[in-house]
Design a protein around this motif. Structure first.
Motif, PDB file in Angstrom:
ATOM      1  N   LYS A  87      -1.678   8.133  -9.644  1.00 53.63           N
ATOM      2  CA  LYS A  87      -1.170   8.898  -8.497  1.00 53.63           C
ATOM      3  C   LYS A  87      -2.321   9.324  -7.589  1.00 53.63           C
ATOM      4  O   LYS A  87      -2.228   9.215  -6.364  1.00 53.63           O
ATOM      5  CB  LYS A  87      -0.398  10.124  -9.011  1.00 53.63           C
ATOM      6  N   LYS A 129      -9.479  -0.505   4.189  1.00 53.46           N
ATOM      7  CA  LYS A 129      -8.835  -1.075   3.001  1.00 53.46           C
ATOM      8  C   LYS A 129      -9.805  -1.017   1.831  1.00 53.46           C
ATOM      9  O   LYS A 129     -10.925  -1.516   1.909  1.00 53.46           O
ATOM     10  CB  LYS A 129      -8.428  -2.522   3.273  1.00 53.46           C
ATOM     11  N   GLN A 154      -9.153  12.830  -5.615  1.00 54.42           N
ATOM     12  CA  GLN A 154      -8.516  11.540  -5.347  1.00 54.42           C
ATOM     13  C   GLN A 154      -9.557  10.411  -5.275  1.00 54.42           C
ATOM     14  O   GLN A 154      -9.369   9.346  -5.873  1.00 54.42           O
ATOM     15  CB  GLN A 154      -7.705  11.616  -4.050  1.00 54.42           C
ATOM     16  N   ARG A 181      -3.937   5.878   0.364  1.00 56.04           N
ATOM     17  CA  ARG A 181      -3.191   6.337   1.537  1.00 56.04           C
ATOM     18  C   ARG A 181      -4.135   6.960   2.563  1.00 56.04           C
ATOM     19  O   ARG A 181      -4.051   6.674   3.757  1.00 56.04           O
ATOM     20  CB  ARG A 181      -2.112   7.331   1.097  1.00 56.04           C
ATOM     21  N   GLY A 234      -6.029   4.351   4.303  1.00 58.25           N
ATOM     22  CA  GLY A 234      -5.175   3.711   5.305  1.00 58.25           C
ATOM     23  C   GLY A 234      -5.096   4.492   6.598  1.00 58.25           C
ATOM     24  O   GLY A 234      -5.059   3.909   7.685  1.00 58.25           O
ATOM     25  N   VAL A 235      -5.094   5.815   6.504  1.00 58.17           N
ATOM     26  CA  VAL A 235      -5.092   6.656   7.704  1.00 58.17           C
ATOM     27  C   VAL A 235      -6.330   6.365   8.550  1.00 58.17           C
ATOM     28  O   VAL A 235      -6.269   6.358   9.781  1.00 58.17           O
ATOM     29  CB  VAL A 235      -5.028   8.162   7.317  1.00 58.17           C
ATOM     30  N   ASP A 266      -3.492   6.293  -5.688  1.00 57.26           N
ATOM     31  CA  ASP A 266      -2.549   5.991  -4.604  1.00 57.26           C
ATOM     32  C   ASP A 266      -2.789   6.906  -3.405  1.00 57.26           C
ATOM     33  O   ASP A 266      -2.755   6.457  -2.262  1.00 57.26           O
ATOM     34  CB  ASP A 266      -1.100   6.139  -5.085  1.00 57.26           C
ATOM     35  N   ASP A 267      -3.061   8.175  -3.679  1.00 57.58           N
ATOM     36  CA  ASP A 267      -3.354   9.114  -2.599  1.00 57.58           C
ATOM     37  C   ASP A 267      -4.647   8.739  -1.871  1.00 57.58           C
ATOM     38  O   ASP A 267      -4.723   8.819  -0.643  1.00 57.58           O
ATOM     39  CB  ASP A 267      -3.450  10.545  -3.132  1.00 57.58           C
TER      40      ASP A 267
END
Length: 129
Positions: free
Chosen positions: A4, A19, A56, A11, A14-15, A7-8
């Motif tokens: 998790k 990549k 994260q 994310r 991505g903002v 994944d954060d």
């Protein structure tokens, strides 16, 4: 929980239109992301959420190590550095990717994640073929 957190981190990357691919070189991109976060922190001095972001990206760094080499043990507390320092025990070493990321955000480029990764992870090790 590690998945998790990763994944954060993906994310957040991505903002910033970055990549992350779980390669050693992607750690340089983590430095770039944390650099942008550090610039915002420097201008606002807003610490809200910084521990979460550091955790994260620590999870991402640990996942890179585990994908490229093998697993270690991620703990919550460290007897030397205290509670919620999230040490990672790997190959007889204790790594502190959470502290690395937190310092990178707070202190800037001189706390390079890539430099720490090179000297503490890549030095004298070889990734899986």
């Amino acid at each position: 929980l590690q998945n998790k957190l990763v994944d954060d981190a993906l994310r957040i990357a991505g903002v910033f239109k970055i990549k992350l691919d779980f390669s050693h070189d992607s750690i340089k991109k983590v430095d770039s992301i944390l650099d942008m976060i550090e610039m915002d922190y420097t201008s606002t001095k807003n610490t809200e959420g910084l521990d979460g972001i550091a955790l994260q990206f620590a999870a991402y760094i640990i996942t890179v190590i585990e994908k490229q080499f093998d697993k270690g043990e991620w703990k919550r507390d460290d007897p030397e550095f205290g509670k919620n320092t999230f040490p990672y025990v790997w190959h007889g070493k204790i790594l502190y990717p959470f502290i690395w990321c937190k310092k990178r955000i707070e202190a800037g480029k001189q706390e390079s994640i890539w430099s720490k990764y090179q000297s503490l992870v890549l030095k004298n090790t070889h990734s899986r073929a």
